[in-house]
Design an enzyme around this catalytic site. Structure first.
Site, PDB file in Angstrom:
ATOM      1  N   ASP A   6      -4.403  20.718 -12.521  1.00  0.00           N
ATOM      2  CA  ASP A   6      -4.722  19.488 -13.244  1.00  0.00           C
ATOM      3  C   ASP A   6      -4.309  19.714 -14.693  1.00  0.00           C
ATOM      4  OD1 ASP A   6      -5.879  17.433 -14.731  1.00  0.00           O
ATOM      5  OD2 ASP A   6      -7.621  17.261 -13.420  1.00  0.00           O
ATOM      6  N   ARG A  54       0.832  -1.213   0.000  1.00  0.00           N
ATOM      7  CA  ARG A  54       0.000   0.000   0.000  1.00  0.00           C
ATOM      8  C   ARG A  54       0.863   1.259   0.000  1.00  0.00           C
ATOM      9  NH1 ARG A  54      -2.097   1.321   4.565  1.00  0.00           N
ATOM     10  NH2 ARG A  54      -2.649  -0.829   5.072  1.00  0.00           N
ATOM     11  N   LYS A  89      -5.051   8.985 -19.410  1.00  0.00           N
ATOM     12  CA  LYS A  89      -5.200   9.654 -20.696  1.00  0.00           C
ATOM     13  C   LYS A  89      -3.890   9.568 -21.492  1.00  0.00           C
ATOM     14  CE  LYS A  89      -9.132  10.446 -18.759  1.00  0.00           C
ATOM     15  NZ  LYS A  89      -9.454  11.644 -18.014  1.00  0.00           N
ATOM     16  N   TYR A 136     -13.206  19.149 -14.655  1.00  0.00           N
ATOM     17  CA  TYR A 136     -13.614  17.755 -14.778  1.00  0.00           C
ATOM     18  C   TYR A 136     -14.864  17.536 -13.929  1.00  0.00           C
ATOM     19  CZ  TYR A 136     -13.130  12.750 -15.357  1.00  0.00           C
ATOM     20  OH  TYR A 136     -13.361  11.442 -15.685  1.00  0.00           O
TER      21      TYR A 136
END
Ligand SMILES: *Cc1c(COP(=O)(O)O)cnc(C)c1O
Length: 397
Positions: A188, A63, A213, A116
């Protein structure tokens, strides 16, 4: 690899291929192995002690990171020219964990509008529930940004270019306004990639990408990343350790593989985006084109100043309403019909139907999501074929 060594790899593509990768790999392989392990064990308790005291840089538990992920992070840091990078399972995990790391109840957040969809929903629902108030300002309007700043503004989250209208935020000015207020600027930069734009150099505190993306680039993985100075990424890393949206080793490998061709692909996306925008701009059945590479775009000058290229996403309005718009989309034969962007396959989609369907028509229109808005995310196919396909689809309406 030390930052000094990273600087030796000067060219962007050289860094894409080599940064973060040790020459000395398992079984003399040329590629970085997928280390499919959840635990990284110790030789003895003495080593454990050394590790806990911060004297030994190694891994402990999946993790908190895995070796394949670390290599991808080194490569991304070299490409964005950031001191530190942290990968996530998705782009939204990167966005939400970063916001939660820097915001507490009573704080104020400023977000550029046209952002977004799920970032907006997260601010309006989850952050609001936790007592964080959000103000949306028009992307690109730095006066509005300055006016929105309050004493308790802790974070400004800017997307540039924005989705789906491809507006551009003057990042140097936004950084200056944010810093004057003692807040952090998070950018972003998904639509730009580190190849087209480097917000940290313009004064941003943290850069975020959806790796799903362009970075992955093949429509076959989900990932997210945050990049910045160690003391900014640090709190985000601590919170990721609690929340757990860690990237899977195999996914980190796919991302590494995609990153090696980033410059080649983005050059082609840039070329295709510009060609589509130019073609549509002069077409009688198109009402308006949104693409920062066109000199008719309101933010073209800022885009030219801070970007190398303008990406593969072009949004546009089809003349004569919804029915013609849907017929046009359904007549396209080359792109797939679906959300997302940045992969080798072209994708086209209708934001009003898919992403903003929960809003009324009036609410959608306030966000600029009109019924005749189409978003085309160019892949890396040949420009002539993309244009010929657009041409035949426009003939059907
Ligand atoms: C896709 C996207 C995200 C979310 O990323 P996921 O990997 O889908 O979670 C965030 N911001 C922008 C600009 C995006 O395009």
């Amino acid at each position: 690899m030390s930052p000094e060594k990273r600087a030796d790899l000067k060219g962007f593509s050289t860094r894409s291929v080599h940064a973060g990768e040790s020459r000395d790999k398992y079984a003399n392989a040329i590629t970085t192995p997928v280390v499919q392990s959840s635990v990284f064990v110790f030789d003895d308790t003495a080593e454990m002690k050394q590790y806990v005291a911060g004297k030994k840089n190694r891994l402990e538990y999946g993790r908190y990171g895995n070796p394949t992920q670390r290599v991808a992070e080194e490569k991304l840091a070299a490409l964005e020219e950031a001191q530190d990078a942290l990968l996530f399972a998705t782009g939204m995990a990167a966005v939400t964990t970063a916001l939660l790391a820097f915001l507490s109840g009573g704080d104020h957040l400023v977000v550029t509008d046209d952002c977004y969809r799920k970032t907006r929903v997260f601010s309006e629902t989850t952050l609001a529930r936790l007592g964080v108030e959000t103000t949306f300002v028009r992307a690109g309007d730095c006066e509005a940004l300055a006016d929105a700043m309050r004493k308790n503004t802790k974070v400004v989250l800017a997307e540039s270019p924005t989705n789906p209208h491809l507006y551009i935020v003057d990042l140097a000015r936004a950084a200056e306004i944010t810093a004057r207020n003692g807040a952090k600027l998070l950018v972003d930069s998904t639509f730009a990639t580190p190849y087209n734009q480097q917000p940290l150099k313009l004064g941003a505190d943290l850069v975020i990408h959806s790796g799903t993306k362009y970075l992955g680039g093949h429509n076959d993985l989900l990932a997210g990343v945050v990049l910045g100075a160690e003391q900014v990424v640090g709190p985000v890393r601590d919170l990721q350790g609690q929340l757990g949206p860690t990237i899977d080793p195999h996914c980190a490998y796919l991302l590494l593989r995609g990153l090696k061709t980033l410059a080649l692909r983005v050059d082609k996306h840039n070329k295709n985006g510009l060609a589509i925008a130019r073609f549509l701009e002069n077409h009688p059945k198109i009402e308006r084109v949104y693409y920062p590479g066109l000199d008719t775009h309101p933010d073209h000058e800022v885009a030219k100043k801070q970007m190398r290229g303008f990406g593969g996403v072009v949004s546009f309005l089809v003349k004569d309403g919804l029915e013609k718009t849907l017929l046009f989309i359904d007549s396209l034969t080359l792109p797939y019909l679906g959300p997302s962007l940045g992969g080798v396959e072209s994708l086209v989609y209708h934001p009003a139907t898919l992403t903003f369907n929960d809003l009324s028509k009036a609410e959608r229109e306030k966000l600029g999501i009109t019924d005749n808005l189409v978003r085309y995310a160019a892949g890396i196919e040949d420009e002539e074929d993309i244009i010929a396909d657009l041409e035949q689809a426009l003939r059907t309406i």
